[in-house]
Design a protein around this motif. Sequence first.
Motif, PDB file in Angstrom:
ATOM      1  N   THR A  62     -22.720  74.331  48.536  1.00  0.00           N
ATOM      2  CA  THR A  62     -21.464  74.316  50.101  1.00  0.00           C
ATOM      3  C   THR A  62     -20.782  73.095  49.844  1.00  0.00           C
ATOM      4  O   THR A  62     -20.937  72.160  49.156  1.00  0.00           O
ATOM      5  CB  THR A  62     -22.650  73.775  51.044  1.00  0.00           C
ATOM      6  N   CYS A  63     -19.598  73.431  51.353  1.00  0.00           N
ATOM      7  CA  CYS A  63     -18.665  72.651  51.284  1.00  0.00           C
ATOM      8  C   CYS A  63     -18.455  71.928  52.607  1.00  0.00           C
ATOM      9  O   CYS A  63     -18.293  73.387  53.441  1.00  0.00           O
ATOM     10  CB  CYS A  63     -17.336  73.531  50.434  1.00  0.00           C
ATOM     11  N   THR A  64     -18.325  71.188  52.634  1.00  0.00           N
ATOM     12  CA  THR A  64     -18.361  70.652  54.210  1.00  0.00           C
ATOM     13  C   THR A  64     -16.607  70.142  54.275  1.00  0.00           C
ATOM     14  O   THR A  64     -16.821  68.347  53.395  1.00  0.00           O
ATOM     15  CB  THR A  64     -19.263  70.079  54.788  1.00  0.00           C
ATOM     16  N   GLN A  65     -15.549  69.909  55.878  1.00  0.00           N
ATOM     17  CA  GLN A  65     -15.113  68.737  55.926  1.00  0.00           C
ATOM     18  C   GLN A  65     -14.449  68.004  56.222  1.00  0.00           C
ATOM     19  O   GLN A  65     -16.099  68.417  57.474  1.00  0.00           O
ATOM     20  CB  GLN A  65     -13.349  70.547  55.395  1.00  0.00           C
ATOM     21  N   VAL A  95     -23.591  66.025  57.449  1.00  0.00           N
ATOM     22  CA  VAL A  95     -23.388  66.596  56.406  1.00  0.00           C
ATOM     23  C   VAL A  95     -24.325  67.098  56.144  1.00  0.00           C
ATOM     24  O   VAL A  95     -25.086  68.400  55.815  1.00  0.00           O
ATOM     25  CB  VAL A  95     -22.772  66.470  55.338  1.00  0.00           C
ATOM     26  N   PHE A 130     -14.263  65.992  51.307  1.00  0.00           N
ATOM     27  CA  PHE A 130     -14.783  67.248  51.630  1.00  0.00           C
ATOM     28  C   PHE A 130     -15.938  67.091  50.503  1.00  0.00           C
ATOM     29  O   PHE A 130     -16.531  65.863  49.370  1.00  0.00           O
ATOM     30  CB  PHE A 130     -14.211  68.760  50.447  1.00  0.00           C
ATOM     31  N   SER A 178     -26.886  69.102  58.526  1.00  0.00           N
ATOM     32  CA  SER A 178     -26.609  69.952  59.091  1.00  0.00           C
ATOM     33  C   SER A 178     -26.828  71.133  57.766  1.00  0.00           C
ATOM     34  O   SER A 178     -26.626  72.158  58.019  1.00  0.00           O
ATOM     35  CB  SER A 178     -24.950  70.245  58.794  1.00  0.00           C
ATOM     36  N   THR A 179     -27.034  70.902  56.293  1.00  0.00           N
ATOM     37  CA  THR A 179     -26.415  71.554  55.385  1.00  0.00           C
ATOM     38  C   THR A 179     -28.638  71.712  54.165  1.00  0.00           C
ATOM     39  O   THR A 179     -28.249  72.387  53.465  1.00  0.00           O
ATOM     40  CB  THR A 179     -25.617  71.606  54.573  1.00  0.00           C
ATOM     41  N   TYR A 239     -19.809  68.293  48.730  1.00  0.00           N
ATOM     42  CA  TYR A 239     -20.183  69.589  47.602  1.00  0.00           C
ATOM     43  C   TYR A 239     -21.868  69.408  48.233  1.00  0.00           C
ATOM     44  O   TYR A 239     -22.000  68.143  47.676  1.00  0.00           O
ATOM     45  CB  TYR A 239     -20.033  69.589  46.692  1.00  0.00           C
ATOM     46  N   ARG A 290     -30.448  72.964  61.399  1.00  0.00           N
ATOM     47  CA  ARG A 290     -30.004  71.506  61.510  1.00  0.00           C
ATOM     48  C   ARG A 290     -31.381  70.129  61.378  1.00  0.00           C
ATOM     49  O   ARG A 290     -32.017  70.594  62.879  1.00  0.00           O
ATOM     50  CB  ARG A 290     -29.003  70.853  62.528  1.00  0.00           C
TER      51      ARG A 290
END
Length: 214
Positions: A40-43, A166, A52, A169-170, A54, A176
């Motif tokens: 997963t990648c979240t900015q 993050v 970012f 969320s992931t 990861y 969440r």
Amino acid sequence: MAFQRGVSADELLHKKHHTAWTHRHSRILVWDTEPVPTVTCTQIKSSNSERFVYGIDPRVSPKRHTQRALRILNHVNEQLGACTLTMHELCDKERKIFVCVTSNNRVDGCVLAETISQARRVVPTRLSDSSTVCGLENERAVCGISRIWVATNARRQGVARQMVDVVRSTFAYACRVDLDLVAFTQPTADGRALAERVFGRKDFLVYTEESMIS
């Protein structure tokens, strides 16, 4: 071996050691793996800097990405004075590594999160900063923050709080994690201050790691 300031031989040895450590540090804290669907990648943004986060799940992420993340995590563990993890120990429990990376691939943060079932709430006291007192009652918890680290040059920019966001969320598939279901391990004084900022309360949840050393 004792270091004595002012002794030329000791000063030279210290300088060589510092140079070697700095070089190793700069080589390890680089994220040089290609994007893949199973990572997963979240900015995130902080202080006008783009980063970012990861998320690496050893059960589904490529071996190369998992090994790279584990090497970064164990370098962080050395800095924190914590136990290093083997690949087996990482995969044995439901653990995920989150790595915060700048636009030029420098690692600015790292989190190790794991699945837990219960935790205890901190009891605010006036004891010394090194003491953390918890209540006796277990409360339901889902996600444990086992390690959290931010590079010195990236601190006080909200990076740690955003990384925890993050994770929430992931960490679990398609949902969440509520903040009330997240816990930290027994924190240091700095860790407790961070936890209080993240949770917005002094009586946050704390859990004990059952098996970091198998």
